[in-house]
Scaffold this motif. Sequence first.
Motif, PDB file in Angstrom:
ATOM      1  N   GLY A 115      11.632  35.485 -21.491  1.00 33.33           N
ATOM      2  CA  GLY A 115      11.401  35.903 -20.107  1.00 33.33           C
ATOM      3  C   GLY A 115      12.675  36.430 -19.485  1.00 33.33           C
ATOM      4  O   GLY A 115      13.639  35.696 -19.289  1.00 33.33           O
ATOM      5  N   PHE A 127      14.518  36.686 -13.102  1.00 31.30           N
ATOM      6  CA  PHE A 127      15.685  36.127 -12.425  1.00 31.30           C
ATOM      7  C   PHE A 127      16.214  34.891 -13.146  1.00 31.30           C
ATOM      8  O   PHE A 127      17.416  34.679 -13.219  1.00 31.30           O
ATOM      9  N   ALA A 128      15.312  34.082 -13.703  1.00 22.24           N
ATOM     10  CA  ALA A 128      15.764  32.877 -14.402  1.00 22.24           C
ATOM     11  C   ALA A 128      16.307  33.231 -15.792  1.00 22.24           C
ATOM     12  O   ALA A 128      17.446  32.894 -16.123  1.00 22.24           O
ATOM     13  N   GLU A 139      11.729  39.641 -24.027  1.00 16.83           N
ATOM     14  CA  GLU A 139      11.080  40.107 -22.792  1.00 16.83           C
ATOM     15  C   GLU A 139       9.997  41.127 -23.164  1.00 16.83           C
ATOM     16  O   GLU A 139      10.246  42.033 -23.954  1.00 16.83           O
ATOM     17  N   GLY A 140       8.835  40.962 -22.550  1.00 20.11           N
ATOM     18  CA  GLY A 140       7.701  41.811 -22.896  1.00 20.11           C
ATOM     19  C   GLY A 140       7.794  43.233 -22.375  1.00 20.11           C
ATOM     20  O   GLY A 140       7.112  44.126 -22.885  1.00 20.11           O
ATOM     21  N   CYS A 145       9.928  40.923  -7.474  1.00 22.77           N
ATOM     22  CA  CYS A 145       9.047  40.554  -6.345  1.00 22.77           C
ATOM     23  C   CYS A 145       9.792  40.483  -5.003  1.00 22.77           C
ATOM     24  O   CYS A 145       9.245  40.940  -3.990  1.00 22.77           O
ATOM     25  N   ALA A 201       6.580  36.993 -26.448  1.00 24.71           N
ATOM     26  CA  ALA A 201       6.554  35.813 -27.322  1.00 24.71           C
ATOM     27  C   ALA A 201       5.114  35.312 -27.346  1.00 24.71           C
ATOM     28  O   ALA A 201       4.487  35.173 -26.296  1.00 24.71           O
ATOM     29  N   PRO A 206       9.259  32.144 -18.219  1.00 22.00           N
ATOM     30  CA  PRO A 206       8.247  33.216 -18.225  1.00 22.00           C
ATOM     31  C   PRO A 206       7.594  33.466 -16.871  1.00 22.00           C
ATOM     32  O   PRO A 206       6.694  34.305 -16.785  1.00 22.00           O
ATOM     33  N   ARG A 254       4.380  30.398  -6.228  1.00 18.07           N
ATOM     34  CA  ARG A 254       5.588  31.234  -6.202  1.00 18.07           C
ATOM     35  C   ARG A 254       5.896  31.657  -4.772  1.00 18.07           C
ATOM     36  O   ARG A 254       5.034  32.190  -4.078  1.00 18.07           O
ATOM     37  N   ASP A 256      10.132  29.748 -11.975  1.00 11.99           N
ATOM     38  CA  ASP A 256       8.843  29.418 -11.364  1.00 11.99           C
ATOM     39  C   ASP A 256       7.960  28.538 -12.247  1.00 11.99           C
ATOM     40  O   ASP A 256       7.106  27.809 -11.735  1.00 11.99           O
ATOM     41  N   SER A 264      11.649  30.194  -6.118  1.00 15.64           N
ATOM     42  CA  SER A 264      12.219  31.435  -5.569  1.00 15.64           C
ATOM     43  C   SER A 264      13.147  32.048  -6.600  1.00 15.64           C
ATOM     44  O   SER A 264      13.571  31.387  -7.555  1.00 15.64           O
ATOM     45  N   ALA A 265      13.493  33.325  -6.388  1.00 17.58           N
ATOM     46  CA  ALA A 265      14.441  33.988  -7.281  1.00 17.58           C
ATOM     47  C   ALA A 265      15.819  33.347  -7.160  1.00 17.58           C
ATOM     48  O   ALA A 265      16.553  33.218  -8.144  1.00 17.58           O
ATOM     49  N   PHE A 266      16.162  32.940  -5.936  1.00 18.91           N
ATOM     50  CA  PHE A 266      17.460  32.281  -5.714  1.00 18.91           C
ATOM     51  C   PHE A 266      17.504  30.977  -6.501  1.00 18.91           C
ATOM     52  O   PHE A 266      18.465  30.690  -7.223  1.00 18.91           O
ATOM     53  N   TRP A 310      21.687  40.068   0.129  1.00 19.64           N
ATOM     54  CA  TRP A 310      21.355  39.089  -0.919  1.00 19.64           C
ATOM     55  C   TRP A 310      20.628  39.771  -2.082  1.00 19.64           C
ATOM     56  O   TRP A 310      20.949  39.550  -3.248  1.00 19.64           O
TER      57      TRP A 310
HETATM   58  C1  LIG Z   1       5.902  38.917  -2.510  1.00 18.57           C
HETATM   59  C2  LIG Z   1       7.017  38.066  -3.026  1.00 18.57           C
HETATM   60  C3  LIG Z   1       8.217  38.010  -2.340  1.00 18.57           C
HETATM   61  C4  LIG Z   1       9.264  37.215  -2.800  1.00 18.57           C
HETATM   62  N1  LIG Z   1      10.427  37.179  -2.100  1.00 18.57           N
HETATM   63  C5  LIG Z   1      11.442  36.397  -2.530  1.00 18.57           C
HETATM   64  C6  LIG Z   1      12.669  36.358  -1.807  1.00 18.57           C
HETATM   65  O1  LIG Z   1      12.839  37.027  -0.790  1.00 18.57           O
HETATM   66  N2  LIG Z   1      13.652  35.554  -2.275  1.00 18.57           N
HETATM   67  C7  LIG Z   1      13.506  34.807  -3.406  1.00 18.57           C
HETATM   68  O2  LIG Z   1      14.453  34.109  -3.778  1.00 18.57           O
HETATM   69  N3  LIG Z   1      12.346  34.818  -4.107  1.00 18.57           N
HETATM   70  C8  LIG Z   1      11.317  35.594  -3.705  1.00 18.57           C
HETATM   71  N4  LIG Z   1      10.144  35.621  -4.415  1.00 18.57           N
HETATM   72  C9  LIG Z   1       9.962  34.717  -5.569  1.00 18.57           C
HETATM   73  C10 LIG Z   1      10.546  35.284  -6.856  1.00 18.57           C
HETATM   74  O3  LIG Z   1       9.991  36.537  -7.148  1.00 18.57           O
HETATM   75  C11 LIG Z   1      10.266  34.332  -8.019  1.00 18.57           C
HETATM   76  O4  LIG Z   1      10.532  33.012  -7.635  1.00 18.57           O
HETATM   77  C12 LIG Z   1      11.145  34.716  -9.201  1.00 18.57           C
HETATM   78  O5  LIG Z   1      10.771  35.989  -9.674  1.00 18.57           O
HETATM   79  C13 LIG Z   1      11.037  33.684 -10.317  1.00 18.57           C
HETATM   80  O6  LIG Z   1      11.829  34.084 -11.408  1.00 18.57           O
HETATM   81  P1  LIG Z   1      11.368  33.762 -12.890  1.00 18.57           P
HETATM   82  O7  LIG Z   1      12.466  34.295 -13.760  1.00 18.57           O
HETATM   83  O8  LIG Z   1      10.932  32.367 -13.029  1.00 18.57           O
HETATM   84  O9  LIG Z   1      10.037  34.652 -13.110  1.00 18.57           O
HETATM   85  P2  LIG Z   1       9.919  36.243 -13.127  1.00 18.57           P
HETATM   86  O10 LIG Z   1      10.933  36.847 -12.249  1.00 18.57           O
HETATM   87  O11 LIG Z   1       8.481  36.552 -12.907  1.00 18.57           O
HETATM   88  O12 LIG Z   1      10.285  36.642 -14.629  1.00 18.57           O
HETATM   89  C14 LIG Z   1       9.494  36.244 -15.704  1.00 18.57           C
HETATM   90  C15 LIG Z   1       9.686  37.250 -16.842  1.00 18.57           C
HETATM   91  O13 LIG Z   1       9.138  36.699 -18.036  1.00 18.57           O
HETATM   92  C16 LIG Z   1       8.476  37.728 -18.756  1.00 18.57           C
HETATM   93  N5  LIG Z   1       7.505  37.064 -19.638  1.00 18.57           N
HETATM   94  C17 LIG Z   1       6.445  36.266 -19.306  1.00 18.57           C
HETATM   95  N6  LIG Z   1       5.818  35.815 -20.389  1.00 18.57           N
HETATM   96  C18 LIG Z   1       6.489  36.332 -21.452  1.00 18.57           C
HETATM   97  C19 LIG Z   1       6.320  36.218 -22.870  1.00 18.57           C
HETATM   98  N7  LIG Z   1       5.333  35.499 -23.415  1.00 18.57           N
HETATM   99  N8  LIG Z   1       7.181  36.871 -23.671  1.00 18.57           N
HETATM  100  C20 LIG Z   1       8.192  37.636 -23.147  1.00 18.57           C
HETATM  101  N9  LIG Z   1       8.408  37.773 -21.824  1.00 18.57           N
HETATM  102  C21 LIG Z   1       7.566  37.109 -20.986  1.00 18.57           C
HETATM  103  C22 LIG Z   1       7.859  38.597 -17.675  1.00 18.57           C
HETATM  104  O14 LIG Z   1       7.619  39.916 -18.173  1.00 18.57           O
HETATM  105  C23 LIG Z   1       8.962  38.586 -16.610  1.00 18.57           C
HETATM  106  O15 LIG Z   1       9.879  39.645 -16.790  1.00 18.57           O
HETATM  107  C24 LIG Z   1       9.089  36.440  -3.982  1.00 18.57           C
HETATM  108  C25 LIG Z   1       7.878  36.494  -4.678  1.00 18.57           C
HETATM  109  C26 LIG Z   1       6.840  37.296  -4.205  1.00 18.57           C
HETATM  110  C27 LIG Z   1       5.551  37.350  -4.964  1.00 18.57           C
END
Ligand SMILES: Cc1cc2nc3c(=O)[nH]c(=O)nc-3n(C[C@H](O)[C@H](O)[C@H](O)COP(=O)(O)OP(=O)(O)OC[C@H]3O[C@@H](n4cnc5c(N)ncnc54)[C@H](O)[C@@H]3O)c2cc1C
Length: 424
Positions: free
Chosen positions: A39, A42-43, A64-65, A72, A107, A134, A190, A319, A329-331, A414
């Motif tokens: 994945g 952000f994480a 990454e897919g 977001c 994956a 993910p 989320r 998430d 959150s992304a943060f 930010w």
């Molecule tokens: C409308 C909206 C507004 C937001 N605003 C904010 C904000 O202002 N500030 C903030 O901090 N957060 C914000 N967020 C929340 C933020 O987007 C998420 O918390 C953040 O993206 C989580 O990061 P993550 O890495 O866990 O997941 P993601 O960013 O979703 O990344 C997951 C990645 O894993 C990949 N993946 C999944 N399954 C597989 C697999 N099997 N094999 C390979 N790759 C895979 C996906 O393609 C993706 O690229 C917002 C969310 C939304 C919906």
Amino acid sequence: MTKNTRRDFIKTAAAATSTALLPLPALAQGAAGRVVVVGGGFAGASCARAVKALDPRINVTLVEGSRTFTACPFSNTVLAGMREITAQQFGYDKVAASGVTMAFAAASAVNAQARTVTLADGAQLNYDRLVLAPGIDIRWNGLPGYDEAAASVMPHAWRAGEQTVLLRRQLEAMEDGGLVVISAPANPFRCPPGPYERASLIAHYLKTRKPKSKLIVLDAKDAFSKQRLFQNAWKELYPDLLEWVSLSSGGKVASVEPATKTLVTDFGRHQAAVANVIPPQKAAQIADAAGVSDRTGWCPVDAQTFESKQQQNIHVIGDAAIMGGMPKSAFSANSQAKVCAAAVVTLLAGQKPVEPRLINTCYSLVSPDYGISVAGVYRPKDGVLVDVEGAGGVSPADAPKAYREQEATFANGWFQTITTEVFG
Ligand SMILES: Cc1cc2nc3c(=O)[nH]c(=O)nc-3n(C[C@H](O)[C@H](O)[C@H](O)COP(=O)(O)OP(=O)(O)OC[C@H]3O[C@@H](n4cnc5c(N)ncnc54)[C@H](O)[C@@H]3O)c2cc1C
């Protein structure tokens, strides 16, 4: 550097979110190993880069897919016509240039005993430590009537990309005087303030472009993040336009009927011109395949190392994970990535990870020049992350206009900072 100062450095580097991680001297002789991160959001992208920066000898692969990541955060501004979707999109060239090996494939399976990850193209990767990042999947059976076909009529836009563009096009095509309905889910999901930022920015769009229209938020909750700040701003900016219906006032959507864009509650039916259904969510599917999600659909982890409580040598961040009070959150994802990276490097070196502190700040825009925020600091306690009392808080309720404008500027800053740090 003594062992203690080195540990303190890891702790500080792990908790800071906008500070670049500096490469450390080797933590222990012969500590290199294989780390696979699934994945590249952000994480995951943050974690892969941080592991490589902490110990360049470690072989780090990021799975990454997709070759393009669509963020977001700030995607609600795309809905309101304030920016284009391309401003949300990032590639992985800089991640690869930092020494991380990119594997562009989904994956599809994890064998926790053999420590292997299988990719959709058939390749198999061995790991010493696996980090799953993910993100979320929609819980398709979570809201009667809402399946993948329904999402093409009543978009969720809760994973940014095509869905975001679809919802924007629907708003643009709607006649002045139309009814927009947003349904917000129960916790956890989320981005807790996300539905309310979205409601605010869609209200701004309607006020400035289609002022006879109306927006209703149907909510499965009685309380939400930054509620007082949002509601005060709505009274000031969108008094006759935006209505929020709480759970106890009948806001919980029980089912949807895509053929007529109708949202059904126990108390009535709302036929929308544009319906944005934010449905219940869960950790993305690979978490189930790896055996790290539990009956809630999320992944319980150790609050200090983010190692799964269900499978050894697999860590879950962002998430997909649940570990107490830290919001999704992304943060947060970026903070957790750094703490997890430090823990993985330390564990590979046969040492004991230090107790971390993690930070989260969530900015929301109520209009283009009106920002509000919530911040928190978290520490492990009794196996979960809890708030550090007295740290953090929300924007003042009675701040002057200039303060709100400044927070809107901070919000933009930010987003620039985090996307540059993760993908730049
Ligand atoms: C409308 C909206 C507004 C937001 N605003 C904010 C904000 O202002 N500030 C903030 O901090 N957060 C914000 N967020 C929340 C933020 O987007 C998420 O918390 C953040 O993206 C989580 O990061 P993550 O890495 O866990 O997941 P993601 O960013 O979703 O990344 C997951 C990645 O894993 C990949 N993946 C999944 N399954 C597989 C697999 N099997 N094999 C390979 N790759 C895979 C996906 O393609 C993706 O690229 C917002 C969310 C939304 C919906």
